[in-house]
Design a protein around this motif. Structure first.
Motif, mmCIF file in Angstrom:
data_model
loop_
_atom_site.group_PDB
_atom_site.id
_atom_site.type_symbol
_atom_site.label_atom_id
_atom_site.label_comp_id
_atom_site.label_asym_id
_atom_site.label_seq_id
_atom_site.Cartn_x
_atom_site.Cartn_y
_atom_site.Cartn_z
ATOM 1 N N THR A 140 26.741 -47.029 -17.203
ATOM 2 C CA THR A 140 27.708 -45.956 -17.065
ATOM 3 C C THR A 140 27.288 -45.029 -15.927
ATOM 4 O O THR A 140 26.114 -44.763 -15.736
ATOM 5 C CB THR A 140 27.800 -45.140 -18.371
ATOM 6 N N PHE A 152 27.746 -41.216 -14.374
ATOM 7 C CA PHE A 152 28.218 -39.858 -14.591
ATOM 8 C C PHE A 152 28.438 -39.145 -13.270
ATOM 9 O O PHE A 152 29.309 -38.288 -13.150
ATOM 10 C CB PHE A 152 27.185 -39.094 -15.435
ATOM 11 N N GLN A 155 29.112 -39.183 -9.068
ATOM 12 C CA GLN A 155 29.604 -39.937 -7.926
ATOM 13 C C GLN A 155 30.057 -38.978 -6.826
ATOM 14 O O GLN A 155 30.338 -37.804 -7.079
ATOM 15 C CB GLN A 155 30.757 -40.863 -8.319
ATOM 16 N N ARG A 167 28.709 -44.296 -6.074
ATOM 17 C CA ARG A 167 28.623 -44.028 -7.509
ATOM 18 C C ARG A 167 27.164 -44.202 -7.927
ATOM 19 O O ARG A 167 26.577 -45.265 -7.722
ATOM 20 C CB ARG A 167 29.526 -45.002 -8.280
ATOM 21 N N LEU A 174 31.656 -35.500 -7.994
ATOM 22 C CA LEU A 174 32.206 -35.582 -9.340
ATOM 23 C C LEU A 174 31.071 -35.826 -10.331
ATOM 24 O O LEU A 174 30.312 -36.794 -10.199
ATOM 25 C CB LEU A 174 33.223 -36.715 -9.443
ATOM 26 N N GLY A 205 30.938 -36.472 -14.165
ATOM 27 C CA GLY A 205 31.919 -36.710 -15.214
ATOM 28 C C GLY A 205 33.302 -36.511 -14.632
ATOM 29 O O GLY A 205 33.619 -37.050 -13.566
ATOM 30 N N ASP A 206 34.100 -35.714 -15.274
ATOM 31 C CA ASP A 206 35.451 -35.423 -14.785
ATOM 32 C C ASP A 206 35.507 -34.127 -13.972
ATOM 33 O O ASP A 206 36.595 -33.675 -13.602
ATOM 34 C CB ASP A 206 36.423 -35.313 -15.964
ATOM 35 N N THR A 207 34.351 -33.545 -13.711
ATOM 36 C CA THR A 207 34.300 -32.228 -13.072
ATOM 37 C C THR A 207 34.018 -32.345 -11.576
ATOM 38 O O THR A 207 33.033 -32.970 -11.174
ATOM 39 C CB THR A 207 33.211 -31.352 -13.725
ATOM 40 N N ASP A 208 34.880 -31.767 -10.772
ATOM 41 C CA ASP A 208 34.650 -31.624 -9.338
ATOM 42 C C ASP A 208 33.840 -30.341 -9.152
ATOM 43 O O ASP A 208 34.355 -29.231 -9.318
ATOM 44 C CB ASP A 208 35.996 -31.536 -8.609
#
Length: 231
Positions: free
Chosen positions: A9, A11, A13, A37, A72, A74-77
């Protein structure tokens, strides 16, 4: 606290990430556009001094802002967050280990490890138990009451690793963590970091040492701001 992710996985990238600085003669490209990534495990970042390694690490941490692209986690910029938001995000998701351990000189080893947990608002008993357990994990339970000046360089660096792990981060960023240590002590510090990588954390390690880089799962080579992936 967040914790590591399952193997395979990612987290962290970056997408089209670059950093350009103005200079008296025009501009300096500290980091050319780069997309990657970072998988769970140990990634070594190698290259000569001034090549752009530290620029990359500072962008990954959100200490510096990119000229183009984004980081990034996770989903956070990261760079859509405010400065305070980035600090809070780092506290929850990142751990840092520096060449100079950066311990607070007036705090004991135990208090240094507790410090990020204090910032996170954990109750005193919980953070003390967590800090003591981490010092035991790095082999320094008996040195909990010692100040940084009373520790060897290797002991101080192991305290710094315990502090970096205090809130169970997903990402560890390490900038030449063995650079000031003798080979035996450096091996012990490196073993602690590789163990964290095996547990599923994303560990990004800047190093000039080829033997250290050879232990990594993945390698990025930086030269004149250009990053290449060596698998």
């Amino acid at each position: 606290m967040t914790g590591p992710l399952p193997n395979g996985t990612s987290f962290l990238q970056v997408e089209d990430l670059s950093r350009i600085y103005p200079s008296g003669e025009g501009i300096v490209t500290a980091l050319s556009p780069f997309t990657h990534r970072f998988p769970a495990g140990l990634t070594a970042v190698v290259g000569p001094s001034g090549s752009g390694k530290s620029t990359l690490l500072n962008l990954l941490a959100g200490f510096d802002r990119p000229t183009t692209g984004r980081v990034l986690a996770g989903d956070t910029d990261l760079h859509r967050l405010s400065e305070a938001g980035r600090a809070d995000f780092r506290l929850a998701n990142y751990g840092f280990v520096f060449q100079n351990h950066n311990l607070v000189t007036i705090l004991t080893a135990l208090e240094n490890v507790e410090f990020p947990l204090t910032l996170a608002g954990l109750p005193r008993r919980e953070r003390r138990e967590r800090a003591l357990a981490l010092l035991e994990e790095v082999g320094l339970g008996a040195r909990a009451s010692h100040l940084p000046a009373q520790l060897s360089g290797g002991e101080a660096q192991r305290v710094a690793i315990a502090r970096a792990l205090a809130h169970n981060p997903r990402v560890l960023l390490a900038d030449e963590p063995t650079g000031n240590l003798d080979s035996h002590t450096g091996e012990r510090v490196l073993a602690l970091l590789t163990a964290q990588a095996r547990e599923g954390r994303t560990v990004v390690l800047i190093t000039h040492d080829r033997e250290v880089a050879a232990l990594a799962d993945h390698t990025l080579r930086v030269r004149d701001g250009v990053v290449t992936v060596e698998e």
